[in-house]
Design an enzyme around this catalytic site. Sequence first.
Site, PDB file in Angstrom:
ATOM      1  N   GLY A  86       0.826  -1.210   0.000  1.00  0.00           N
ATOM      2  CA  GLY A  86       0.000   0.000   0.000  1.00  0.00           C
ATOM      3  C   GLY A  86       0.854   1.251   0.000  1.00  0.00           C
ATOM      4  O   GLY A  86       2.068   1.189   0.179  1.00  0.00           O
ATOM      5  N   ASP A 121       8.858   6.209   7.714  1.00  0.00           N
ATOM      6  CA  ASP A 121       8.532   7.536   8.242  1.00  0.00           C
ATOM      7  C   ASP A 121       7.563   8.302   7.341  1.00  0.00           C
ATOM      8  O   ASP A 121       7.187   9.428   7.640  1.00  0.00           O
ATOM      9  CB  ASP A 121       9.815   8.355   8.461  1.00  0.00           C
ATOM     10  N   GLY A 122       7.214   7.702   6.204  1.00  0.00           N
ATOM     11  CA  GLY A 122       6.265   8.352   5.308  1.00  0.00           C
ATOM     12  C   GLY A 122       6.863   9.470   4.474  1.00  0.00           C
ATOM     13  O   GLY A 122       6.147  10.148   3.737  1.00  0.00           O
ATOM     14  N   ASP A 248       4.426  -4.673  -7.346  1.00  0.00           N
ATOM     15  CA  ASP A 248       3.788  -3.448  -6.854  1.00  0.00           C
ATOM     16  C   ASP A 248       4.359  -2.214  -7.554  1.00  0.00           C
ATOM     17  O   ASP A 248       3.859  -1.111  -7.368  1.00  0.00           O
ATOM     18  CB  ASP A 248       3.963  -3.313  -5.336  1.00  0.00           C
TER      19      ASP A 248
HETATM   20  P1  AMP Z   1       9.103   1.266  -3.026  1.00  0.00           P
HETATM   21  O1  AMP Z   1      10.331   0.472  -2.789  1.00  0.00           O
HETATM   22  O2  AMP Z   1       9.319   2.753  -2.987  1.00  0.00           O
HETATM   23  O3  AMP Z   1       8.342   0.834  -4.232  1.00  0.00           O
HETATM   24  O4  AMP Z   1       8.187   0.992  -1.772  1.00  0.00           O
HETATM   25  C1  AMP Z   1       7.765  -0.276  -1.348  1.00  0.00           C
HETATM   26  C2  AMP Z   1       6.757  -0.119  -0.219  1.00  0.00           C
HETATM   27  O5  AMP Z   1       7.346   0.518   0.903  1.00  0.00           O
HETATM   28  C3  AMP Z   1       5.540   0.708  -0.577  1.00  0.00           C
HETATM   29  O6  AMP Z   1       4.456   0.170   0.111  1.00  0.00           O
HETATM   30  C4  AMP Z   1       5.909   2.070  -0.050  1.00  0.00           C
HETATM   31  O7  AMP Z   1       4.784   2.866   0.194  1.00  0.00           O
HETATM   32  C5  AMP Z   1       6.646   1.713   1.216  1.00  0.00           C
HETATM   33  N1  AMP Z   1       7.606   2.752   1.635  1.00  0.00           N
HETATM   34  C6  AMP Z   1       8.765   3.068   1.004  1.00  0.00           C
HETATM   35  N2  AMP Z   1       9.396   4.061   1.655  1.00  0.00           N
HETATM   36  C7  AMP Z   1       8.625   4.388   2.718  1.00  0.00           C
HETATM   37  C8  AMP Z   1       8.730   5.344   3.767  1.00  0.00           C
HETATM   38  N3  AMP Z   1       9.772   6.160   3.888  1.00  0.00           N
HETATM   39  N4  AMP Z   1       7.731   5.386   4.667  1.00  0.00           N
HETATM   40  C9  AMP Z   1       6.675   4.559   4.580  1.00  0.00           C
HETATM   41  N5  AMP Z   1       6.523   3.657   3.631  1.00  0.00           N
HETATM   42  C10 AMP Z   1       7.480   3.553   2.694  1.00  0.00           C
HETATM   43 MG    MG Z   2       6.728   1.118  -5.097  1.00  0.00          MG
END
Ligand code: AMP
Ligand code: MG
Length: 495
Positions: A86, A121-122, A248
């Site tokens: 998500g 940390d979002g 994803d």
């Molecule tokens: P990504 O590797 O950017 O495709 O992210 C994989 C998952 O990790 C997704 O669900 C992102 O929303 C979550 N995510 C990545 N970085 C963060 C972050 N700093 N804080 C919260 N969720 C994260």
């Molecule tokens: Mg992603």
Amino acid sequence: MVVNFNNSYVKLPARFFARIAPTPVPAPRLIRLNEDLALELGLDPAQLRSETGVQMLAGNFIPAGAEPLAMAYAGHQFGNWVPQLGDGRAVLLGEVLDRNGERRDIQLKGAGRTPFSRSGDGRAALGPALREYIVSEAMAALGIPTTRALAVAMTGEQIRRQGMQPGAVFTRVARSHVRIGTFEFFASRGDHEGVKTLADYVIARHYADAAGQAQPYLALLHAVIGRSAELIARWQLVGFIHGVMNTDNMSIAAETIDYGPCAFMDAYHPKTVYSSIDSAGRYAYVNQPRIAQWNLARFAQALLPLLAEDEAAAIGLAQEALNAFVERFQSAYSQGLRGKLGLVQTQPGDDELAQGLLDCMTQQGADFTLTFRWLGDMALGPQAGGPAAGSRVRSLFADPQPFDAWSLRWRARLAAEAGDGAAARVRMRAVNPAFTPRNHRIEAVIQAAQQHADFTPFETLLKVLAAPYDEQPESAQYATPPQPHEVVQATFCGT
Ligand code: AMP
Ligand code: MG
């Protein structure tokens, strides 16, 4: 700040997302606004630059009509099943209909924690935000389907990554943010109704032709597979390596999405990997078509209950659709390679001819982008081009002998085409970019921004990459490969 939102995802059942507003940041500062894209979306650039506009782009102000939410999805990460991912740091503000009447998502990435954040940390760091801005806009200028960059704003916050880094909010625009992992989310929960609702939504939004077919869901599967195969062929033809092709991170609309540790290849080698988190090389350049097909198999699996009542029959239909991937990819890739060599007609032996050049490049580590770009000079022929025609491209090969032998075969083949060498060079330049977002240039942009708050290199690079097929002699240095000390070995996703 007026945004004519026209939201559709928020009308889907509540379990598809979580309503969540962006978390405000202390000191928004607009670093870059994509004015052309703003206009395309029907947004007023002056308003976006205003106090309220910048507050919106940083997540501090929610304009009228926005219905912010974080989307639910699951996914296979490096082959491993993760039942819930998500949007952990992205908030969909809403959708607008662009100048062409097309529905586009406006999403703030790095907008704060959501119910899907797990331990994150979002937030997003400035470096990766600049990287995503540069690479996604470069892809768009190359004519490759991609999400777009509307803005980058700094937050005034420092966030913990490898050390402390300035935080940023990246505004992303997409045809939609539905991923293969979104389908997997519902399928894995046995929520057939959810899969069907999502499939209907995706057909209405992206694959309207499928709606009129005898079997709309099978038509949807075929269409997604076809578009994805063509997308991956486009990646291969410019030497783009996504880096994290998890399910994803694969868009159902077949746009390139989620730019993390991605890179354009300098020296050509099929096994090239840049991502620091891909030690096994699962997502190496050469593997991208196979991985895309594997990901699409996960999509097909999620759709099975919609394809036929009898499971065996459904599997047969899915298998047939997946088999078409290879043919669709191969035909787009072969046609693209022929174009890169200046060939218009199709002749037996063309694929081997192209492979012959790639083999020479592999052996000598020749630069991918420049080999094709400069090969165009040789199309002029020794007379028209002068004795030096082709010396540039030869210089990319430490030992030019194998290349010389290959170029004789290529010239003979090129002679079978209508038109002269000058026309061939024009054709070749139109498909072989001079400028790609090279890693060492992106790195220099990030360093200047982080260390000196200097965004001039960022602006300059964006300007060059906006016209990748033009000669731009004044910017020739942006076309050259890195010096040995400038080579970037690994890219980080910086999440
Ligand atoms: P990504 O590797 O950017 O495709 O992210 C994989 C998952 O990790 C997704 O669900 C992102 O929303 C979550 N995510 C990545 N970085 C963060 C972050 N700093 N804080 C919260 N969720 C994260
Ligand atoms: Mg992603």
